[in-house]
Scaffold this active site. Structure first.
Site, PDB file in Angstrom:
ATOM      1  N   LEU A 137       0.832  -1.189   0.000  1.00  0.00           N
ATOM      2  CA  LEU A 137       0.000   0.000   0.000  1.00  0.00           C
ATOM      3  C   LEU A 137       0.878   1.256   0.000  1.00  0.00           C
ATOM      4  O   LEU A 137       0.720   2.143  -0.831  1.00  0.00           O
ATOM      5  CB  LEU A 137      -0.926  -0.031   1.218  1.00  0.00           C
ATOM      6  N   GLU A 173       3.446   4.178  -0.394  1.00  0.00           N
ATOM      7  CA  GLU A 173       4.246   4.747  -1.490  1.00  0.00           C
ATOM      8  C   GLU A 173       4.994   5.954  -0.942  1.00  0.00           C
ATOM      9  O   GLU A 173       4.674   6.421   0.155  1.00  0.00           O
ATOM     10  CB  GLU A 173       3.319   5.203  -2.623  1.00  0.00           C
ATOM     11  N   PRO A 174       5.939   6.473  -1.708  1.00  0.00           N
ATOM     12  CA  PRO A 174       6.660   7.660  -1.205  1.00  0.00           C
ATOM     13  C   PRO A 174       5.710   8.785  -0.785  1.00  0.00           C
ATOM     14  O   PRO A 174       5.978   9.501   0.165  1.00  0.00           O
ATOM     15  CB  PRO A 174       7.532   8.071  -2.394  1.00  0.00           C
ATOM     16  N   ALA A 211       2.237   8.280  -0.180  1.00  0.00           N
ATOM     17  CA  ALA A 211       0.985   7.768   0.393  1.00  0.00           C
ATOM     18  C   ALA A 211       1.296   6.742   1.462  1.00  0.00           C
ATOM     19  O   ALA A 211       2.075   5.816   1.233  1.00  0.00           O
ATOM     20  CB  ALA A 211       0.119   7.131  -0.685  1.00  0.00           C
ATOM     21  N   SER A 229      -0.117   7.052   5.636  1.00  0.00           N
ATOM     22  CA  SER A 229      -1.264   7.351   6.502  1.00  0.00           C
ATOM     23  C   SER A 229      -2.451   7.817   5.656  1.00  0.00           C
ATOM     24  O   SER A 229      -3.595   7.485   5.924  1.00  0.00           O
ATOM     25  CB  SER A 229      -0.889   8.438   7.512  1.00  0.00           C
ATOM     26  N   GLY A 270      24.096  -0.491  31.552  1.00  0.00           N
ATOM     27  CA  GLY A 270      24.963  -0.460  30.376  1.00  0.00           C
ATOM     28  C   GLY A 270      24.851  -1.721  29.538  1.00  0.00           C
ATOM     29  O   GLY A 270      24.942  -1.678  28.303  1.00  0.00           O
ATOM     30  N   GLU A 304       1.433  -0.357   9.970  1.00  0.00           N
ATOM     31  CA  GLU A 304       0.010  -0.714   9.952  1.00  0.00           C
ATOM     32  C   GLU A 304      -0.821   0.354  10.673  1.00  0.00           C
ATOM     33  O   GLU A 304      -1.731   0.060  11.428  1.00  0.00           O
ATOM     34  CB  GLU A 304      -0.217  -2.124  10.522  1.00  0.00           C
ATOM     35  N   THR A 336       0.110   4.499  12.125  1.00  0.00           N
ATOM     36  CA  THR A 336       0.884   5.075  13.234  1.00  0.00           C
ATOM     37  C   THR A 336      -0.018   5.236  14.462  1.00  0.00           C
ATOM     38  O   THR A 336      -1.251   5.192  14.357  1.00  0.00           O
ATOM     39  CB  THR A 336       1.420   6.468  12.859  1.00  0.00           C
ATOM     40  N   SER A 337       0.609   5.480  15.601  1.00  0.00           N
ATOM     41  CA  SER A 337      -0.176   5.746  16.816  1.00  0.00           C
ATOM     42  C   SER A 337      -1.105   6.938  16.589  1.00  0.00           C
ATOM     43  O   SER A 337      -2.242   6.954  17.068  1.00  0.00           O
ATOM     44  CB  SER A 337       0.753   6.045  17.998  1.00  0.00           C
TER      45      SER A 337
END
Lengths: 380, 259
Positions: free
Chosen positions: A125, A127-128, A130, A132, A340, A363, A365-366
């Site tokens: 789905l 693309e550069p 598209a 969200s 550490g 899938e 973003t928040s």
């Protein structure tokens, strides 16, 4: 004692955990360092049904319910986020829409091979321009007499480097806005199907995430999934299920981090006692355990709703938002408990910390999930 | 010749007991030492045909563990479950298993794990075979059946022994005897959705409560405590490796560990 799980689910967890401990855990660190997909593991998982968890048995799948699916993804991710990711994407956003919207012939041809893991699936789905904003897709699938001509530049494709069957979101009608988007299947090996370089990612490094580019790629008209213009509907349905998978994955990663932190806190001595005796560490462990528990319950609830045929979209979105945020908090605390050493690749929590981060991004973003949830709450 | 194979398995508690052992569906799992026995049975069936039955004595909560054995490939599962059997020691367990085996007779091969990962006695296999009055060979790493005979290899510390034995016979399978197959999700789905575990009571076996459980057990576990190891790390501060080695030797000699 778990109050939500039936005996079957308890057995599934136990069995999957035994498989993961024996077959995946020994290589989990190495495949991350080498950024290598573990075919030796995937080849074992195929005949065992991991690639067709919810596929009906008559199509060669395991025919299990959504709760089983969530448990399996959680357990896989507990040992390797990258393997959990491969299986989650393959099952939820590839097989699910194929079974829900595909023709009998498509289910028979692709569903059967995918269910056995003989072929790997990918969901293309993003693309550069598209992601969200899924309606911003620029890829095209233009109908000619007996085929679609596909042109697409899909990026950040999970399983991209190993996928045989790709669901391509593309415009079949460039002038119809979001109603002009459809899903067309492109198979690797078709002329014009090009797998781009693998991404050099922060985490999930054993999953070959890549771009997939299609240059005048001809596919038969029968490769259309559902109907023309149904693309976004298919995408949203797939993502509802996908969210549950990513939420389960986040729970698995967080669970692993909690277990490592508990073990380390019992071994590491400072000021004459194991650090688990220090109140500040105990507070961290309490917070971690509570976050994991709450996230798991939210995932189970979404899965149970789906299994009962009830609406679950809002609950899946909440579970994905909460579980992914929890995974980041819990893995961060696990690194802190390790001090550490937690920042060193010699300890697994360093990998969990990196793997958890992307669960808040992919899938949905928040932030997109908050938009979805707010719309559900406010009704607009 | 198709074989009737019975594998005696146990649902064990693997978490360290802190007080009274509580057996729940989540706290039980299939004894890891039984897996090579079950795998050996499945391989024998693949070679000779026949049927694999898993048999267990345990509480009703052990049922999912038997279903996991069905998912792995067993054809039939029998759980002997009776409140009267609670607290059975190895001899009482063997009494119940032997009675169940008689009910499942005729059989060709009875398999056990070498021991269990909870109570860890290794006695139930040989005891059951003795009660049944059939030969038993323990620690088997290879089992080949032809006609009514088995040729078996068993592993001892520094020895490999080969036996020929008439069937029916019992064998405990060494952990290195077979690497168990992974259980598939299809098998699990089928086992839980379609298969049943037969449940037998003590009365079904023709036994009376005095032969099993606490009443039928000559041994009692009085208490269980974890072993506390008091270990201390000592440092050797000498500069040169040779001096460090000398100092280490001196301490070992003083402690009476070498010399």
């Amino acid at each position: 004692m778990d109050v939500l799980l039936k005996e079957k689910h308890i057995s599934i967890r136990r069995t999957v955990r035994a498989f993961c401990e024996r077959e995946i855990k020994p290589v989990a660190g190495e495949i991350d360092r080498q950024a290598r997909f573990p075919w030796e593991v995937a080849d074992k998982m195929g005949p065992l049904g991991y690639f067709g968890i919810q596929v009906p048995r008559e199509l060669g799948g395991a025919g299990l319910d959504s709760l089983s699916y969530a448990i399996i993804i959680e357990e896989l991710s507990r040992v390797s986020g990258a393997v959990g990711l491969c299986v989650s994407v393959h099952n939820s956003v590839v097989l699910y829409p194929l079974l829900a919207f595909g023709s009998d012939e498509q289910k028979e041809t692709w569903g059967r091979a995918l269910a056995r893991g003989e072929k790997i699936g990918a969901f293309c789905l993003t693309e550069p321009n598209a992601g969200s904003d899924a309606a911003g897709i620029e890829a095209t699938a233009l109908r000619d007499t007996d085929h679609y001509l596909l042109n697409a530049n899909k990026v950040f494709v999970t399983n991209g480097g190993i996928a045989d069957i790709c669901l391509i979101f593309a415009r079949t009608d460039p002038d119809a806005g979001h109603k002009g988007i459809s899903v067309v299947v492109a198979e690797r090996g078709t002329t014009g199907f090009v797998v781009g370089d693998l991404e050099d990612l922060c985490g999930m490094r054993a999953n070959p995430v890549s771009s997939i580019r299609l240059y005048d790629c001809k596919v038969p008209l029968t490769n259309l999934l559902g109907r023309e213009g149904q693309g976004l509907r298919i995408g949203m349905a797939a993502l509802d299920t996908g969210r549950m998978g990513i939420a389960a994955q986040a729970v698995g990663i967080a669970q692993a981090a909690l277990e490592e932190a508990v073990q380390y806190a019992g071994q590491r001595r400072q000021f004459g006692v194991p650090i688990e005796k220090h109140q500040v560490i105990r507070m961290m462990i309490a917070d971690m355990a509570t976050q994991v528990d709450a996230a798991r319950l939210m995932v189970y609830r979404a899965a149970l709703l789906k299994d009962r045929g009830l609406p679950f979209s809002q609950e899946a979105a909440m579970a994905k938002l909460f579980a992914s945020e929890a995974a980041c908090k819990v893995t961060d605390l696990a690194v802190q408990v390790h001090g550490g050493y937690g920042y060193s690749k010699a300890y697994a929590v360093e990998r969990y910390y990196r793997d958890a981060r992307v669960t808040r991004i992919y899938e949905g973003t928040s932030e997109v999930h908050r938009m979805v949830i707010a719309k559900g709450v406010l009704g607009k | 010749m198709p074989l009737n194979i019975i594998v005696c398995i146990k649902a064990v508690v693997t978490d360290m007991p802190t007080a009274r052992v509580v057996r729940t569906v989540d706290s039980l799992r299939l004894n890891l030492f039984d897996l090579p026995a079950l795998e050996t049975a499945l391989q024998l069936r693949e070679t000779h045909g026949g049927k694999v039955t898993v048999l267990s004595l345990g509480p009703p909560q052990a049922q999912p563990v038997l279903k996991e054995a069905l998912a792995m490939g067993a054809d039939r599962a029998v759980l002997v479950s009776d409140p009267a059997a609670a607290g059975s020691d190895t001899l009482a367990t063997a009494n119940a298993l032997a009675a169940a085996l008689s009910k499942l007779a005729p059989f060709d091969v009875v398999l056990f794990g070498t021991r269990t990962c909870d109570s860890d006695t290794g006695q139930v296999g040989p005891q059951t075979a003795t009660i049944m009055n059939i030969p038993v060979i323990c620690g088997v790493t290879r089992l080949a059946v032809s006609a009514q005979q088995a040729e078996v290899v068993r592993l001892l510390d520094q020895l490999v022994e080969t036996y020929a034995v008439d069937l029916p016979a019992a064998f405990t399978i060494h952990p290195e005897g077979a690497r168990s197959r992974d259980i598939g999700l299809m098998g699990l789905a089928a086992a839980f959705d379609a298969a049943t575990v037969e449940s037998w009571t003590i009365a079904d076996l023709g036994l009376v409560p005095a032969q099993v459980g606490d009443a039928g057990s000559p041994t009692r576990v009085l208490s269980m405590q974890t072993v506390k190891r008091d270990r201390q790390c000592e440092f050797i501060s000498a500069q040169q490796p040779e001096q460090q080695a000398d100092e280490l030797m001196r301490r070992l000699v003083e402690a009476g560990l070498v010399g």
